[in-house]
Write an enzyme that holds these catalytic residues in place. Sequence first.
Site, PDB file in Angstrom:
ATOM      1  N   LYS A  40       6.292  -6.904  15.862  1.00 29.04           N
ATOM      2  CA  LYS A  40       6.655  -5.735  15.062  1.00 29.04           C
ATOM      3  C   LYS A  40       5.423  -4.999  14.521  1.00 29.04           C
ATOM      4  O   LYS A  40       5.522  -3.849  14.117  1.00 29.04           O
ATOM      5  CB  LYS A  40       7.577  -6.135  13.902  1.00 29.04           C
ATOM      6  CG  LYS A  40       6.947  -6.978  12.820  1.00 29.04           C
ATOM      7  CD  LYS A  40       7.962  -7.333  11.745  1.00 29.04           C
ATOM      8  CE  LYS A  40       7.378  -8.225  10.656  1.00 29.04           C
ATOM      9  NZ  LYS A  40       6.309  -7.558   9.885  1.00 29.04           N
ATOM     10  N   ASP A  41       4.256  -5.669  14.529  1.00 34.39           N
ATOM     11  CA  ASP A  41       3.025  -5.041  14.047  1.00 34.39           C
ATOM     12  C   ASP A  41       2.264  -4.305  15.137  1.00 34.39           C
ATOM     13  O   ASP A  41       1.268  -3.646  14.853  1.00 34.39           O
ATOM     14  CB  ASP A  41       2.090  -6.103  13.448  1.00 34.39           C
ATOM     15  CG  ASP A  41       2.669  -6.773  12.208  1.00 34.39           C
ATOM     16  OD1 ASP A  41       3.462  -6.121  11.512  1.00 34.39           O
ATOM     17  OD2 ASP A  41       2.313  -7.934  11.941  1.00 34.39           O
ATOM     18  N   ARG A  57      10.477   0.772   5.534  1.00 37.25           N
ATOM     19  CA  ARG A  57      11.824   0.557   6.100  1.00 37.25           C
ATOM     20  C   ARG A  57      12.688  -0.239   5.130  1.00 37.25           C
ATOM     21  O   ARG A  57      13.838   0.126   4.860  1.00 37.25           O
ATOM     22  CB  ARG A  57      11.708  -0.204   7.429  1.00 37.25           C
ATOM     23  CG  ARG A  57      13.047  -0.654   8.014  1.00 37.25           C
ATOM     24  CD  ARG A  57      12.831  -1.585   9.204  1.00 37.25           C
ATOM     25  NE  ARG A  57      12.103  -2.779   8.843  1.00 37.25           N
ATOM     26  CZ  ARG A  57      12.650  -3.869   8.298  1.00 37.25           C
ATOM     27  NH1 ARG A  57      13.948  -3.912   8.045  1.00 37.25           N
ATOM     28  NH2 ARG A  57      11.917  -4.925   8.000  1.00 37.25           N
ATOM     29  N   ARG A  58      12.144  -1.347   4.610  1.00 32.75           N
ATOM     30  CA  ARG A  58      12.925  -2.167   3.674  1.00 32.75           C
ATOM     31  C   ARG A  58      13.204  -1.408   2.382  1.00 32.75           C
ATOM     32  O   ARG A  58      14.317  -1.466   1.854  1.00 32.75           O
ATOM     33  CB  ARG A  58      12.169  -3.470   3.375  1.00 32.75           C
ATOM     34  CG  ARG A  58      12.136  -4.422   4.561  1.00 32.75           C
ATOM     35  CD  ARG A  58      11.171  -5.566   4.329  1.00 32.75           C
ATOM     36  NE  ARG A  58      11.193  -6.503   5.452  1.00 32.75           N
ATOM     37  CZ  ARG A  58      10.192  -7.310   5.768  1.00 32.75           C
ATOM     38  NH1 ARG A  58       9.075  -7.286   5.056  1.00 32.75           N
ATOM     39  NH2 ARG A  58      10.282  -8.136   6.794  1.00 32.75           N
ATOM     40  N   ARG A  62       1.972  -6.119  -1.000  1.00 34.62           N
ATOM     41  CA  ARG A  62       1.185  -6.248   0.220  1.00 34.62           C
ATOM     42  C   ARG A  62       0.452  -7.589   0.264  1.00 34.62           C
ATOM     43  O   ARG A  62       0.424  -8.319  -0.714  1.00 34.62           O
ATOM     44  CB  ARG A  62       0.186  -5.091   0.335  1.00 34.62           C
ATOM     45  CG  ARG A  62       0.881  -3.744   0.389  1.00 34.62           C
ATOM     46  CD  ARG A  62      -0.014  -2.629   0.865  1.00 34.62           C
ATOM     47  NE  ARG A  62       0.722  -1.362   0.904  1.00 34.62           N
ATOM     48  CZ  ARG A  62       1.478  -0.983   1.903  1.00 34.62           C
ATOM     49  NH1 ARG A  62       1.613  -1.758   2.966  1.00 34.62           N
ATOM     50  NH2 ARG A  62       2.115   0.176   1.865  1.00 34.62           N
ATOM     51  N   ARG A  95       2.027 -12.728  -0.823  1.00 36.32           N
ATOM     52  CA  ARG A  95       3.211 -12.039  -1.339  1.00 36.32           C
ATOM     53  C   ARG A  95       4.141 -12.989  -2.103  1.00 36.32           C
ATOM     54  O   ARG A  95       4.722 -12.616  -3.124  1.00 36.32           O
ATOM     55  CB  ARG A  95       3.962 -11.349  -0.192  1.00 36.32           C
ATOM     56  CG  ARG A  95       3.279 -10.071   0.274  1.00 36.32           C
ATOM     57  CD  ARG A  95       4.031  -9.404   1.397  1.00 36.32           C
ATOM     58  NE  ARG A  95       3.815 -10.059   2.678  1.00 36.32           N
ATOM     59  CZ  ARG A  95       4.729 -10.197   3.617  1.00 36.32           C
ATOM     60  NH1 ARG A  95       5.969  -9.759   3.433  1.00 36.32           N
ATOM     61  NH2 ARG A  95       4.445 -10.781   4.760  1.00 36.32           N
ATOM     62  N   CYS A 136       4.516   2.072  13.166  1.00 29.96           N
ATOM     63  CA  CYS A 136       5.010   0.791  12.660  1.00 29.96           C
ATOM     64  C   CYS A 136       5.431   0.877  11.195  1.00 29.96           C
ATOM     65  O   CYS A 136       6.222   0.074  10.722  1.00 29.96           O
ATOM     66  CB  CYS A 136       3.933  -0.275  12.812  1.00 29.96           C
ATOM     67  SG  CYS A 136       3.470  -0.614  14.514  1.00 29.96           S
TER      68      CYS A 136
END
Length: 307
Positions: free
Chosen positions: A80-81, A126-127, A144, A150, A235
Site C-alpha cells: 500500500k506504500d 483515507r482513514r 505518524r 504510533r 498513496c
Amino acid sequence: MSKVIRIGTRDSELALWQAHTVQNKLNDLGYKTEIVAVKSQGDIILDKPLYELGITGIFTKTLDVAMLAGQVDIAVHSMKDVPTALPQGIVQAAVLERAKSVDILVHKGNLDFLQTTGTIASGSLRRKAQWLNKYPTHQVEDLRGNVNTRMQKLKDNDWNGAIFAAAGLERINLKPSDYIDLDWMIPAPAQGAVVVVAMQDDAFVLDALEQLNHLETEIATYIERQFLRTLEGGCSAPIGALAKYNEKDDTIHFNGALYSLDGKQKFEVEKTVPIEEWKKLGFFCAKEILENGGEALMQELRAHLKK
C-alpha cells in the site's frame, strides 16, 4: 544458486519482519540471501535526477535508490506504500499471499465516545475522511511514525483511540485486546499485501521471486491499484479500494470510494463481475466515480495536497 540475493528493507520492526518472511521463503527454495537494512539515501550519484527516474514514494525512495545503485538486488515493501508507477528499470516481481486487509480501532477500554463526541488519531487521510464521514462530531488528530511509535503515542495521549491496519499489528505481535474491527471502512489499495520488486534485467532474481507470487492476491491488488492510478490519487489521497475473489461462483467483487478530506463528500462504487473481466475492473470503476462528480473533487484534492 551460488549468487547471494541481497534483500533491501527499511529498518523498522515491521519492515524487517516482511524482509525476513521473504528471506525464509527464498531459503526454503534453496537460494542464498542476505538482509540489507537501508537507513538513508546517502550521497549516491546517478546518471539522472530522481524525478526523471520516476522515484516518488516517501517510504520506498531510499530502497529504489539503493537498488538502482546496485547495493541491493530486491526490495520488500508494504504494497500500500508503493506508488502505482515504479521507477525505470524496477519491476514488480512477486506479491505474497495477503493477510487481513481490515483496519482496526485500538481503544482504551471504553467505547461510549462512539455515541457522542471523541478524539481518535490517524496519519492517513483515507482513514480520517472515512471516520469523519461516519462520525462527523469527532476530532481526528494526526498520528505518524512506525507502528511501535504510533502505539506509544496512543498510550501517551488522551485520545479515545487510534486506527491501525490489523495486518501490521498482528505481524509483530502488537495487537492489543482492546480493539474493534472497522469492517465498514474501505482499506487502502493493496493493504495487507507485501510486494517484492527487482531490477527488470535480473533474470536470476526474477525467476526466484516468481515462485513466491500468489496469483489471487496479485490480481486483487492489481485491480485496487488500477483504481487508484486511474483516479490519479497518490498513496496519501483519501481513496479506499478492496477486491475479493469468490471461488464459489468465480467472480470478483470490488468496492471502491473517494472522499473529501473532511469526509462530507463520498463517491462510492461497488461491482461484482466474472473473473474474466478483472483486467479493466479498477479502471472502469474509477471512471464511473470520475464521471459522477469525482473529477471535480480530485482536482480540489490535488490542489490542496500540493500546498
